[in-house]
Design an enzyme around this catalytic site. Structure first.
Site, PDB file in Angstrom:
ATOM      1  CG  HIS A 106      36.236  43.340  48.500  1.00 60.25           C
ATOM      2  ND1 HIS A 106      37.154  42.354  48.250  1.00 60.25           N
ATOM      3  CD2 HIS A 106      35.629  43.605  47.317  1.00 60.25           C
ATOM      4  CE1 HIS A 106      37.138  42.043  46.960  1.00 60.25           C
ATOM      5  NE2 HIS A 106      36.214  42.773  46.376  1.00 60.25           N
ATOM      6  CG  HIS A 108      31.742  45.685  45.561  1.00 66.88           C
ATOM      7  ND1 HIS A 108      32.612  46.416  44.799  1.00 66.88           N
ATOM      8  CD2 HIS A 108      32.218  44.415  45.558  1.00 66.88           C
ATOM      9  CE1 HIS A 108      33.581  45.624  44.346  1.00 66.88           C
ATOM     10  NE2 HIS A 108      33.362  44.401  44.792  1.00 66.88           N
TER      11      HIS A 108
END
Ligand code: 5GP
Ligand code: ZN
Length: 155
Positions: A106, A108
């Site tokens: 992922h 951010h």
């Protein structure tokens, strides 16, 4: 026809992709999902994830990495427009030792403002000139050797 992704039934982000756990979705395309982080470092903190379960960046097929990058740019612009932030960090903790807590890749997007106090430790050293040459040669050779078979030809 829906895409088939690698999935891990124990993974919290795979559960979000599958709709088994709710999220505040801000963007979705065929291979990528973006949603609000449940523990924001600042208002508008968003996570961009590939829908498939890959633990770290090196495992993600190159075209999906590219799609993630395009979504990061688009959603980052949207977050900046809405929050009015002066800038934003794009952060990808790659591996547990690098601070990755959720083992599903992922990115951010973290809005930043002057004096927000978020900071991070950046204890810069000095590049040793002899070692720099050795490192350059070794990393350049490894980068050639490790060419991603899923990448466009010139990569
Ligand atoms: P990491 O430390 O792995 O880079 O970051 C994981 C991020 O995922 C953290 O910022 C955390 O707040 C966020 N997170 C963990 N579980 C959930 C969840 O169930 N929903 C959402 N929206 N974010 C989560
Ligand atoms: Zn997953």
């Amino acid at each position: 026809m829906s895409n088939v992704y690698p999935s891990n039934p124990d993974c919290i982000f795979c559960k979000i992709v599958a709709g088994e756990i709710p999220c505040h979705k801000v963007y979705e395309c065929s291979n990528v999902l973006a949603f609000l982080d449940i523990g924001p470092l600042s208002e508008g903190h968003v996570l961009v994830i590939p829908k498939g379960h890959w633990e770290t960046l090196e495992a993600v097929p190159a075209p999906i990495v590219a799609e993630c990058a395009i979504v990061c740019k688009r959603v980052g612009r949207a977050v900046a427009k809405v929050t009015g932030c002066a800038g934003w960090n794009l952060l990808q903790n790659n591996g547990a030792v690098a601070g990755q807590e959720v083992p599903h890749v992922h990115f951010h997007i973290i809005p930043r403002a002057e004096g927000d106090g978020l900071g991070y430790r950046w204890n810069a050293g000095a590049l040793d000139q002899d070692r720099a040459g050795q490192l350059r040669d070794a990393i350049a050779a490894a980068a050639d050797e490790l060419a991603d078979q899923t990448a466009p030809q010139e990569l």
